[in-house]
Design a protein around this motif. Structure first.
Motif, mmCIF file in Angstrom:
data_model
loop_
_atom_site.group_PDB
_atom_site.id
_atom_site.type_symbol
_atom_site.label_atom_id
_atom_site.label_comp_id
_atom_site.label_asym_id
_atom_site.label_seq_id
_atom_site.Cartn_x
_atom_site.Cartn_y
_atom_site.Cartn_z
ATOM 1 N N VAL A 1 0.852 -1.187 0.000
ATOM 2 C CA VAL A 1 0.000 0.000 0.000
ATOM 3 C C VAL A 1 0.888 1.237 0.000
ATOM 4 O O VAL A 1 2.076 1.172 0.344
ATOM 5 C CB VAL A 1 -0.942 0.027 1.226
ATOM 6 N N THR A 2 0.302 2.353 -0.383
ATOM 7 C CA THR A 2 1.029 3.624 -0.391
ATOM 8 C C THR A 2 0.456 4.530 0.693
ATOM 9 O O THR A 2 -0.720 4.914 0.636
ATOM 10 C CB THR A 2 0.912 4.312 -1.762
ATOM 11 N N LEU A 3 1.265 4.830 1.672
ATOM 12 C CA LEU A 3 0.835 5.699 2.767
ATOM 13 C C LEU A 3 1.130 7.156 2.424
ATOM 14 O O LEU A 3 2.120 7.450 1.754
ATOM 15 C CB LEU A 3 1.561 5.333 4.056
ATOM 16 N N PRO A 4 0.297 8.075 2.911
ATOM 17 C CA PRO A 4 0.626 9.496 2.724
ATOM 18 C C PRO A 4 1.872 9.863 3.522
ATOM 19 O O PRO A 4 2.207 9.212 4.514
ATOM 20 C CB PRO A 4 -0.613 10.224 3.265
ATOM 21 N N GLN A 5 2.569 10.878 3.090
ATOM 22 C CA GLN A 5 3.765 11.307 3.804
ATOM 23 C C GLN A 5 3.393 11.813 5.199
ATOM 24 O O GLN A 5 2.432 12.566 5.362
ATOM 25 C CB GLN A 5 4.459 12.432 3.039
ATOM 26 N N PRO A 6 4.129 11.397 6.228
ATOM 27 C CA PRO A 6 3.829 11.901 7.576
ATOM 28 C C PRO A 6 4.157 13.381 7.679
ATOM 29 O O PRO A 6 5.050 13.881 6.993
ATOM 30 C CB PRO A 6 4.736 11.057 8.479
ATOM 31 N N PRO A 7 3.447 14.093 8.547
ATOM 32 C CA PRO A 7 3.727 15.530 8.710
ATOM 33 C C PRO A 7 5.029 15.756 9.475
ATOM 34 O O PRO A 7 5.720 14.817 9.847
ATOM 35 C CB PRO A 7 2.513 16.018 9.527
ATOM 36 N N GLN A 8 5.349 16.996 9.693
ATOM 37 C CA GLN A 8 6.545 17.338 10.465
ATOM 38 C C GLN A 8 6.451 16.747 11.870
ATOM 39 O O GLN A 8 5.372 16.734 12.465
ATOM 40 C CB GLN A 8 6.708 18.863 10.551
ATOM 41 N N PRO A 9 7.586 16.248 12.400
ATOM 42 C CA PRO A 9 7.543 15.567 13.706
ATOM 43 C C PRO A 9 7.024 16.462 14.832
ATOM 44 O O PRO A 9 7.556 17.539 15.079
ATOM 45 C CB PRO A 9 9.008 15.180 13.944
ATOM 46 N N ARG A 10 5.949 15.993 15.486
ATOM 47 C CA ARG A 10 5.424 16.615 16.701
ATOM 48 C C ARG A 10 5.085 15.481 17.658
ATOM 49 O O ARG A 10 4.183 14.682 17.372
ATOM 50 C CB ARG A 10 4.174 17.439 16.411
ATOM 51 N N PRO A 11 5.784 15.334 18.755
ATOM 52 C CA PRO A 11 5.581 14.182 19.640
ATOM 53 C C PRO A 11 4.137 14.063 20.124
ATOM 54 O O PRO A 11 3.523 15.047 20.534
ATOM 55 C CB PRO A 11 6.529 14.453 20.809
ATOM 56 N N LEU A 12 3.599 12.837 20.036
ATOM 57 C CA LEU A 12 2.277 12.537 20.580
ATOM 58 C C LEU A 12 2.407 11.566 21.755
ATOM 59 O O LEU A 12 1.970 11.851 22.860
ATOM 60 C CB LEU A 12 1.372 11.934 19.501
ATOM 61 N N LEU A 13 3.024 10.414 21.502
ATOM 62 C CA LEU A 13 3.232 9.411 22.545
ATOM 63 C C LEU A 13 4.713 9.375 22.907
ATOM 64 O O LEU A 13 5.569 9.194 22.039
ATOM 65 C CB LEU A 13 2.786 8.026 22.055
#
Length: 536
Positions: free
Chosen positions: A256-268
């Motif tokens: 599958v082709t995933l969308p590019q992740p956004p700029q790193p912002r910590p969540l977990l």
């Protein structure tokens, strides 16, 4: 003479045709794989050989074991053949094993029922076959119970039961479906070694061509109760003729082709987490031992990122997952979601808990069968301070069912009315309905057919684009993790031994354990991919 000869086998149950003119044969020392999706008739064919078909079944054609017609055998003769001449390994060992009997007694049971030897001799044979399947008595006492063993060890006990009297034919029904890659490789090597050592014929049933591509001598492909293609393994994989076979092949390697992740912002944020379990006392007044399930684990999962977690059974994946969900406290370290601790003291933080949802491996087991879909998928509403009601609630149900590829009309149905893939879609709908910040997928596709698995992976890719999903994907299936994650963590004995971008880790693994996992993973030959004709 053929060991097993099936000719024009047809089975109907209460007038519904299940098998249609099925024909194939197995020679002594030969491994035949029967593959196809759920409902294709694979297991029903095995049950027909064992003469264990349900009430109301009518059969036509012939099944012969070394010339003996099994369809016309009286039940007393079939009882003499089952376990002695024909052994069977079932898919789920915990349902095949008696939880209140020791593993030694269960292996001995087959021997004693057939009165093949005395009790003392049966005990020695049980030790012998358990040792042969990798459970020596000095490490695995005959007095152990099934719950004291891992999944792979239980499967070895089931195999030991099946080969206790060295049957001429061994039937293995999905023997590796829920096992991690290294245990799966060990079980397949064990089955192959038993065939070579005892000269038995092996009929192995699977939905994944990659599992048997290096194991089987011949492959039979079934669909809707019919054999659509068969042949020698190498020839069939290099020159697939039927569109359904080519579809199975492509689904086994689905990308599958995933969308590019956004700029790193910590969540977990997981920092230096340690989780110990207390072990039973070895002596009456002895000090209880400690087992460190999670050992100084640290990582960060960013918003919009898809993170994979792989490792063998017992490596600590499930314990870590429980800690992230707030279901298991930790001895030391810290877990924060969106800057807030998962635990307030030793109590789960409700404000954090509503931001996390989970999709389990077995969707049917995670739902209450007495409730309709509308109630099942709205269970997370209890986490909200002001859950939607009336028209707003119905709109939310309709929207989320449509998002996972189902109809709003499905809200009034019960869970047993759906296929395995549809149930997993409902599980994903339940996880999404309160728009959580983070979703944990715990072996969410490991028990699905390859074609259904491909559909669920496509669904996840679509949801990533539509909802900007952030998830932790836990799986033992490395091919799935490789296509559905941006980064991957490799866990062994409670520690993260390697991490990095998914493609980099898979293409150039640095840790020996990661290398062993990748080597153990079943793969289809590349040459077959290039020579397979396009699907019409």
């Amino acid at each position: 003479m053929r060991l097993l000869q099936i000719e024009n086998l047809s089975v109907a149950i209460h007038g519904t045709e299940i098998l249609k003119q099925v024909s194939f044969s197995i020679d002594p020392g030969q491994i035949l794989a029967v593959t196809g999706e759920s409902g294709s008739g694979k297991s029903m064919t095995a049950l027909a050989v064992m003469q264990l078909l349900p009430n109301g079944a009518k059969t036509e054609g012939s099944i012969r074991l070394e010339g003996q017609d099994l369809l016309n055998c009286p039940e007393a003769e079939m009882c003499a053949l089952r376990g002695a001449s024909i052994g069977m390994v079932f898919q789920e060992p915990m349902t095949a094993l008696n939880p209140v009997k020791t593993i030694g007694d269960q292996v001995m049971e087959t021997i004693l029922i057939h009165k093949a030897m005395s009790h003392a001799q049966a005990r020695e044979r049980a030790k012998e076959v358990l040792t042969r399947v990798g459970l020596p008595s000095d490490q695995f006492s005959l007095s152990r119970y099934p719950h004291e063993l891992s999944g792979g060890q239980r499967q070895r006990v089931v195999i030991a039961m099946a080969i206790a009297l060295r049957p001429k034919l061994l039937i293995a029904d999905e023997p590796t479906t829920a096992l991690d890659v290294t245990t799966q490789a060990q079980i397949l090597d064990l089955l192959k070694g038993l065939v070579e050592e005892y000269g038995m014929g092996l009929l192995i049933i699977t939905h994944d061509l990659a599992v048997v591509s290096d194991l089987a001598d011949r492959i039979v492909v079934m669909r809707h109760g019919e054999v659509v293609e068969s042949g020698a393994t190498a020839e069939l994989l290099h020159n697939m003729q039927h569109p359904y076979t080519r579809m199975l092949f492509e689904a086994s390697n689905h990308q599958v082709t995933l969308p590019q992740p956004p700029q790193p912002r910590p969540l977990l944020e997981v920092k230096n987490v340690v989780r110990d379990y207390r072990l039973p006392r070895k002596r009456l007044f002895g000090v209880p031992g400690q087992h460190r399930a999670v050992n100084d684990v640290s990582f960060t999962l960013n918003r919009g990122e898809r993170l994979g977690l792989v490792g063998e059974s017992g490596c600590g994946k499930s314990t870590l997952t429980k800690a992230i969900l707030g279901l298991a406290d930790v001895q030391s370290g810290e877990i924060r979601l969106d800057g807030k601790p998962v635990f307030s003291g030793h109590t789960p933080n409700r404000d954090v808990r509503r931001k996390v949802q989970v999709v389990f491996q077995d969707p049917y087991g995670s739902f209450n069968p007495r409730h309709r879909v509308a109630r099942l998928i709205t269970e997370p509403f209890y986490l909200l301070d002001a859950p939607p009601t009336g028209a707003e609630r119905q709109d939310r149900i309709d929207e989320i069912l449509a998002a996972v590829g189902l109809s709003p009309n499905d809200a009034s149905k019960y869970i047993h009315e759906f296929s395995g893939g549809q149930r997993q879609r409902i599980a994903i709908a339940r996880a999404l309905i309160i728009r959580p910040e983070l979703i944990l997928f715990d072996e969410a596709v490991s028990a699905l057919d390859v074609s259904v698995r491909a559909q669920i992976l496509d669904l996840l890719a679509e949801l990533c684009a539509a909802y900007d999903l952030t998830y932790l994907f836990i799986s033992h299936d490395l091919s799935v993790v490789r296509t559905i994650t941006d980064r991957v963590l490799v866990m062994k004995a409670g520690r993260i031994v390697e991490h990095g971008e998914t493609e980099q880790v898979f293409s150039d693994p640095q840790h020996p354990y990661t290398q062993s996992l990748i080597q153990a993973a079943p793969t289809l030959p590349e040459i077959g991919r290039s020579m397979a004709k396009p699907i019409c």
